[in-house]
Design an enzyme around this catalytic site. Structure first.
Site, PDB file in Angstrom:
ATOM      1  N   ILE A 240       4.969  27.798  -7.029  1.00  0.00           N
ATOM      2  CA  ILE A 240       4.721  26.547  -7.761  1.00  0.00           C
ATOM      3  C   ILE A 240       4.313  25.462  -6.781  1.00  0.00           C
ATOM      4  O   ILE A 240       3.404  24.683  -7.033  1.00  0.00           O
ATOM      5  CB  ILE A 240       5.985  26.085  -8.533  1.00  0.00           C
ATOM      6  CG1 ILE A 240       6.363  27.071  -9.609  1.00  0.00           C
ATOM      7  CG2 ILE A 240       5.763  24.695  -9.111  1.00  0.00           C
ATOM      8  CD1 ILE A 240       7.694  26.744 -10.290  1.00  0.00           C
ATOM      9  N   GLY A 241       5.027  25.392  -5.660  1.00  0.00           N
ATOM     10  CA  GLY A 241       4.750  24.357  -4.679  1.00  0.00           C
ATOM     11  C   GLY A 241       5.440  24.657  -3.368  1.00  0.00           C
ATOM     12  O   GLY A 241       6.305  25.526  -3.283  1.00  0.00           O
ATOM     13  N   GLU A 242       5.041  23.905  -2.345  1.00  0.00           N
ATOM     14  CA  GLU A 242       5.621  24.103  -1.028  1.00  0.00           C
ATOM     15  C   GLU A 242       5.761  22.763  -0.332  1.00  0.00           C
ATOM     16  O   GLU A 242       4.868  21.923  -0.415  1.00  0.00           O
ATOM     17  CB  GLU A 242       4.709  25.023  -0.210  1.00  0.00           C
ATOM     18  CG  GLU A 242       5.256  25.375   1.135  1.00  0.00           C
ATOM     19  CD  GLU A 242       4.442  26.460   1.833  1.00  0.00           C
ATOM     20  OE1 GLU A 242       4.687  26.646   3.027  1.00  0.00           O
ATOM     21  OE2 GLU A 242       3.594  27.101   1.193  1.00  0.00           O
ATOM     22  N   GLY A 243       6.893  22.569   0.315  1.00  0.00           N
ATOM     23  CA  GLY A 243       7.136  21.365   1.080  1.00  0.00           C
ATOM     24  C   GLY A 243       7.401  21.728   2.524  1.00  0.00           C
ATOM     25  O   GLY A 243       7.241  22.875   2.939  1.00  0.00           O
ATOM     26  N   GLY A 244       7.855  20.751   3.286  1.00  0.00           N
ATOM     27  CA  GLY A 244       8.118  20.975   4.692  1.00  0.00           C
ATOM     28  C   GLY A 244       9.248  21.951   4.958  1.00  0.00           C
ATOM     29  O   GLY A 244       9.245  22.654   5.962  1.00  0.00           O
TER      30      GLY A 244
ATOM     31  N   VAL B 294       8.863  26.713  -3.537  1.00  0.00           N
ATOM     32  CA  VAL B 294       9.374  26.837  -4.898  1.00  0.00           C
ATOM     33  C   VAL B 294       8.514  27.850  -5.638  1.00  0.00           C
ATOM     34  O   VAL B 294       7.282  27.746  -5.657  1.00  0.00           O
ATOM     35  CB  VAL B 294       9.375  25.485  -5.634  1.00  0.00           C
ATOM     36  CG1 VAL B 294       9.935  25.647  -7.045  1.00  0.00           C
ATOM     37  CG2 VAL B 294      10.187  24.452  -4.866  1.00  0.00           C
TER      38      VAL B 294
ATOM     39  N   LYS C 161      13.908  27.898  -5.516  1.00  0.00           N
ATOM     40  CA  LYS C 161      13.570  27.172  -4.283  1.00  0.00           C
ATOM     41  C   LYS C 161      14.223  27.895  -3.114  1.00  0.00           C
ATOM     42  O   LYS C 161      15.439  28.074  -3.090  1.00  0.00           O
ATOM     43  CB  LYS C 161      14.083  25.731  -4.382  1.00  0.00           C
ATOM     44  CG  LYS C 161      13.738  24.858  -3.205  1.00  0.00           C
ATOM     45  CD  LYS C 161      14.246  23.432  -3.449  1.00  0.00           C
ATOM     46  CE  LYS C 161      13.957  22.481  -2.336  1.00  0.00           C
ATOM     47  NZ  LYS C 161      14.475  21.125  -2.625  1.00  0.00           N
TER      48      LYS C 161
ATOM     49  N   ASP D 272      15.510   9.071  -2.997  1.00  0.00           N
ATOM     50  CA  ASP D 272      14.109   9.437  -2.829  1.00  0.00           C
ATOM     51  C   ASP D 272      13.385   9.459  -4.176  1.00  0.00           C
ATOM     52  O   ASP D 272      12.576  10.338  -4.442  1.00  0.00           O
ATOM     53  CB  ASP D 272      13.990  10.807  -2.143  1.00  0.00           C
ATOM     54  CG  ASP D 272      12.596  11.082  -1.599  1.00  0.00           C
ATOM     55  OD1 ASP D 272      11.834  10.116  -1.353  1.00  0.00           O
ATOM     56  OD2 ASP D 272      12.255  12.270  -1.424  1.00  0.00           O
TER      57      ASP D 272
END
Length: 162
Positions: free
Chosen positions: A12-16, A20, A35, A135
């Site tokens: 679905i997505g990727e962060g640092g 996910v 996640k 945040d």
């Protein structure tokens, strides 16, 4: 496959710090979001990742993404924790703002009140339990279609303090 209970179907997505995935809880045949802390980040950040899970677990509210489970995935790079979350079919507030700007279609006053109301109610619920998100931004708010219109869901309690 995670712990024989979850199937990973795509990113679905990727962060640092994490990735996910969309997946399925196999026994109940239900969609979930999973996640996973990136293995190269796991050493230093497991404590904060698990702190986020503990914070989220205590916040059962319709305006906050639900946490269902936690575990560890074993890979050739080592062990990384994961959390299983409610799968939300929608878009982030950030994406919705961008889309409406492209379409030159602003939010109506009623839509803004509904979105702000839901967001503030969920934040008040967290604050009553001693949790401060720290945040809140459009990328950390999902908009999903609910039975009575648009509903907000707060995501990403990684910087939260309680």
């Amino acid at each position: 496959m995670l712990d024989g209970k979850y199937r990973l179907d795509g990113v679905i997505g990727e962060g640092g710090f994490g990735v996910v995935y969309v997946g399925r809880q196999l026994a109940l045949d239900q969609p979930v979001a999973i996640k996973v802390l990136k293995p190269q980040k796991a050493g230093a950040d497991v404590a904060s990742f698990m702190r986020e899970a503990k914070v989220l677990f205590q916040l059962s509210h319709p305006g906050i993404v639900r946490l269902y489970d936690v575990g560890n995935v074993h890979t050739h790079l080592g062990e990384s924790p994961y959390v299983v979350l409610e799968h939300l079919a929608g878009r982030t507030l950030d994406e919705e703002i961008e889309r409406r700007a492209r379409e030159r279609r602003p939010f109506s006053a009623d839509e803004l009140v509904r979105l702000a109301d839901g967001l503030l109610e969920a934040l008040a619920f967290a604050h009553q339990r001693g949790v401060v998100h720290r945040d809140i931004k459009p990328a950390n708010v999902m908009i999903v279609d609910g039975p009575s219109g648009l509903v907000t869901k707060i995501l990403d309690f990684g910087l939260a303090r309680g």
